[in-house]
Design a protein around this motif. Structure first.
Motif, PDB file in Angstrom:
ATOM      1  N   ARG A  58      62.041 -54.413  30.880  1.00 19.90           N
ATOM      2  CA  ARG A  58      61.229 -54.938  31.982  1.00 19.90           C
ATOM      3  C   ARG A  58      61.885 -54.613  33.323  1.00 19.90           C
ATOM      4  O   ARG A  58      61.293 -53.999  34.213  1.00 19.90           O
ATOM      5  CB  ARG A  58      61.071 -56.453  31.854  1.00 19.90           C
ATOM      6  N   GLY A  59      63.130 -55.072  33.447  1.00 21.00           N
ATOM      7  CA  GLY A  59      63.867 -54.837  34.687  1.00 21.00           C
ATOM      8  C   GLY A  59      64.227 -53.381  34.884  1.00 21.00           C
ATOM      9  O   GLY A  59      64.194 -52.872  36.014  1.00 21.00           O
ATOM     10  N   SER A  72      62.542 -50.768  34.075  1.00 19.92           N
ATOM     11  CA  SER A  72      61.388 -49.998  34.572  1.00 19.92           C
ATOM     12  C   SER A  72      61.212 -50.171  36.074  1.00 19.92           C
ATOM     13  O   SER A  72      60.871 -49.217  36.784  1.00 19.92           O
ATOM     14  CB  SER A  72      60.112 -50.431  33.838  1.00 19.92           C
ATOM     15  N   MET A  73      61.439 -51.384  36.578  1.00 16.78           N
ATOM     16  CA  MET A  73      61.281 -51.617  38.015  1.00 16.78           C
ATOM     17  C   MET A  73      62.345 -50.871  38.821  1.00 16.78           C
ATOM     18  O   MET A  73      62.059 -50.314  39.880  1.00 16.78           O
ATOM     19  CB  MET A  73      61.365 -53.118  38.301  1.00 16.78           C
ATOM     20  N   LEU A 128      61.691 -46.801  38.501  1.00 14.13           N
ATOM     21  CA  LEU A 128      60.498 -46.171  39.066  1.00 14.13           C
ATOM     22  C   LEU A 128      60.776 -45.462  40.399  1.00 14.13           C
ATOM     23  O   LEU A 128      60.381 -44.295  40.561  1.00 14.13           O
ATOM     24  CB  LEU A 128      59.385 -47.210  39.222  1.00 14.13           C
ATOM     25  N   TYR A 148      56.503 -50.061  32.896  1.00 15.88           N
ATOM     26  CA  TYR A 148      56.210 -50.821  34.113  1.00 15.88           C
ATOM     27  C   TYR A 148      54.817 -51.450  34.035  1.00 15.88           C
ATOM     28  O   TYR A 148      54.628 -52.629  34.386  1.00 15.88           O
ATOM     29  CB  TYR A 148      56.312 -49.904  35.334  1.00 15.88           C
ATOM     30  N   ARG A 199      54.812 -54.322  31.637  1.00 16.99           N
ATOM     31  CA  ARG A 199      55.463 -55.493  32.250  1.00 16.99           C
ATOM     32  C   ARG A 199      54.483 -56.243  33.147  1.00 16.99           C
ATOM     33  O   ARG A 199      54.376 -57.475  33.080  1.00 16.99           O
ATOM     34  CB  ARG A 199      56.679 -55.035  33.062  1.00 16.99           C
ATOM     35  N   TYR A 200      53.768 -55.502  34.005  1.00 17.75           N
ATOM     36  CA  TYR A 200      52.845 -56.161  34.924  1.00 17.75           C
ATOM     37  C   TYR A 200      51.710 -56.855  34.163  1.00 17.75           C
ATOM     38  O   TYR A 200      51.360 -58.004  34.463  1.00 17.75           O
ATOM     39  CB  TYR A 200      52.265 -55.153  35.912  1.00 17.75           C
ATOM     40  N   LYS A 251      52.804 -59.988  32.461  1.00 21.57           N
ATOM     41  CA  LYS A 251      53.134 -61.032  33.432  1.00 21.57           C
ATOM     42  C   LYS A 251      51.878 -61.698  33.976  1.00 21.57           C
ATOM     43  O   LYS A 251      51.850 -62.908  34.212  1.00 21.57           O
ATOM     44  CB  LYS A 251      53.943 -60.428  34.580  1.00 21.57           C
ATOM     45  N   GLU A 255      50.330 -54.013  43.453  1.00 21.16           N
ATOM     46  CA  GLU A 255      51.466 -54.146  42.546  1.00 21.16           C
ATOM     47  C   GLU A 255      51.388 -53.202  41.355  1.00 21.16           C
ATOM     48  O   GLU A 255      52.428 -52.767  40.847  1.00 21.16           O
ATOM     49  CB  GLU A 255      51.564 -55.590  42.044  1.00 21.16           C
ATOM     50  N   PRO A 288      51.752 -47.938  42.486  1.00 24.68           N
ATOM     51  CA  PRO A 288      52.813 -47.203  41.774  1.00 24.68           C
ATOM     52  C   PRO A 288      52.279 -46.182  40.783  1.00 24.68           C
ATOM     53  O   PRO A 288      52.847 -45.095  40.632  1.00 24.68           O
ATOM     54  CB  PRO A 288      53.582 -48.322  41.064  1.00 24.68           C
TER      55      PRO A 288
END
Length: 431
Positions: free
Chosen positions: A76-77, A79-80, A83, A131, A134-135, A138, A152, A156
């Motif tokens: 999760r983290g 990928s952020m 990117l 990514y 993950r979004y 969430k 968001e 991207p």
């Protein structure tokens, strides 16, 4: 060997299918590389290409093993953070890309001090899929506002695709299709998906018009796409027609049982016989039966990905398996469709079978993440099984203790009764 196999975690069936595809790849690559061995003043030794492919496969399985040990929620983290790094690599590739075997100069970069060519779009696809997963995981509990989700999620996505699109239309189209599919599976509102599809189509057409108006403004392959589509839809001869004709001759020559391993003739004429058109060489040497076997392995792998996604206990895990697993299968189907002229030439390789370093390794990273998800589900199932065993053992212990208490009470009652019935025993007991 058994110790190594037992140390592997995750879905064993996925491990098995990946190993079968990798093992099968050695013979077609060895056979198809013979023309490369004689081209450009080569040594004529195809064994060099076989050893190179073996090293790529070995490193690939090492990557799978290392990645699958990482808890998948860490991605999760990752990928952020990754990117923006990927965007920088894509920009660098677009501007400073290198020529690989005469191909367009804006799809690969050369890794310094190693001498390996790396196609950054494959890494960008993996990072983007995670990514997006993950979004969507969430925002599952709350119906997303389109403006907020556009900023968001979709900005991207469009930035990534826009940096890939000029040099690699097929990969950009595949990424956009997979992201749209992920959004659908993640219960993103259908009306928003329709708007995004419209925006994507208009943006693509606008880009083509800009390129046609200013052809030398920046690197692009628009003319290549148009010529390939024209060649596919018309009878005009072209460079791609040569490759397709040789591929069709190879497929027709193979028949049902094929000519036999290493006996391909068209490998000497197909420019990309060990990569883009390796499926045609497989059909020529192993026949329709060999082709159906390969197709069957990919479809079984797809079925296993679906099972793994169904078993995942979190939405993020489900979307990660779908987002990383399905593109592998779709890429394989596209490669096969190109070889039999169901689609225009795209440049997509056959995953885990075609020769190549970075393409194999990126596929292995995706598989490693998928196995990490299945490993977590195995660990959860194992914990539940151990808890159930502990509960059963505790229950047996409690039942045994209760049974012992009942037996002791019965014995005590019997003793009291026997003393009451015999006065002499009562007198002796008092004394």
């Amino acid at each position: 060997m058994l110790q190594i196999i037992n140390s592997l975690k995750g879905d064993k069936v996925i491990w098995a299918f990946i190993a079968l595809l990798a093992l099968f790849s050695f013979m077609p690559v060895f056979s198809a590389s013979s023309n490369l061995a004689y081209m450009r003043h080569g040594s004529g030794n195809a064994l060099t290409y076989l050893l190179k492919h073996a090293v790529h496969i070995f490193i690939g399985f090492f990557i799978i093993y290392q990645v699958h040990k990482i808890p998948y929620h860490y991605f999760r983290g990752i990928s952020m953070v990754s990117l923006p790094i990927v965007w920088i690599l894509l920009v660098y590739t677009l501007v400073k890309g290198t020529v690989v075997e005469g191909a367009n100069a804006s799809r690969w970069i050369q890794i310094p001090f190693i001498g390996i060519s790396f196609q950054t779009s494959t890494l960008a696809a993996i990072v983007l899929y995670v990514y997006v997963a993950r979004y969507l995981s969430k925002s599952r509990e709350i119906i997303p506002n389109f403006k907020q989700s556009f900023i968001e999620l979709w900005i991207p996505v469009f930035i990534t695709i826009a940096l890939i699109f000029p040099a690699n239309f097929s990969t950009a189209a595949l990424i956009f299709a997979m992201v749209t599919m992920l959004a659908f599976i993640g219960k993103y509102p259908l009306k928003y998906i329709g708007i995004i599809l419209g925006v994507g189509l208009i943006s693509g057409l606008f880009f083509i018009l800009i390129v046609k108006a200013f052809p030398d403004a920046f690197p692009n392959r628009v003319d290549t796409w148009i010529s390939r589509i024209d060649n596919f839809t018309s009878d005009k001869p072209g460079e791609d027609d040569y490759q397709i004709e040789k591929a069709k001759i190879a497929i027709a020559t193979g028949g049902i049982y094929g000519l036999g391993p290493g006996k391909s003739i068209q490998k000497n004429f197909l420019p990309q016989s060990s990569s883009d058109f390796i499926f045609a060489i497989i059909v020529e040497e192993y026949g329709i039966l060999g082709a159906l076997t390969i197709l069957g392995l990919y479809l079984l792998l797809l079925f296993r990905f679906i099972i793994a996604a169904h078993k995942a206990n979190s939405l993020f895990g489900k979307l990660v398996v779908v987002g990383l697993g399905f593109p592998i299968i779709f890429q394989a189907l596209i490669n096969m469709a190109v070889a039999v002229e169901l689609l225009p030439v795209t440049g997509q390789t056959l995953p885990l079978i075609s020769s190549g370093g970075s393409s194999v390794w990126m596929t292995c990273i995706a598989i490693g993440i998928i196995l990490s998800v299945t490993k977590k589900e195995e660990e959860i199932a194992q914990e539940l099984d151990e808890k159930q065993k502990r509960d059963e053992a505790l229950k047996r212990l409690i039942d045994k203790q209760l049974q012992d208490d009942e037996d002791s009470e019965i014995i005590s009652e019997n003793e009291d009764c026997s003393i009451t019935d015999n006065p002499m025993k009562a007198i002796l007991k008092k004394q």
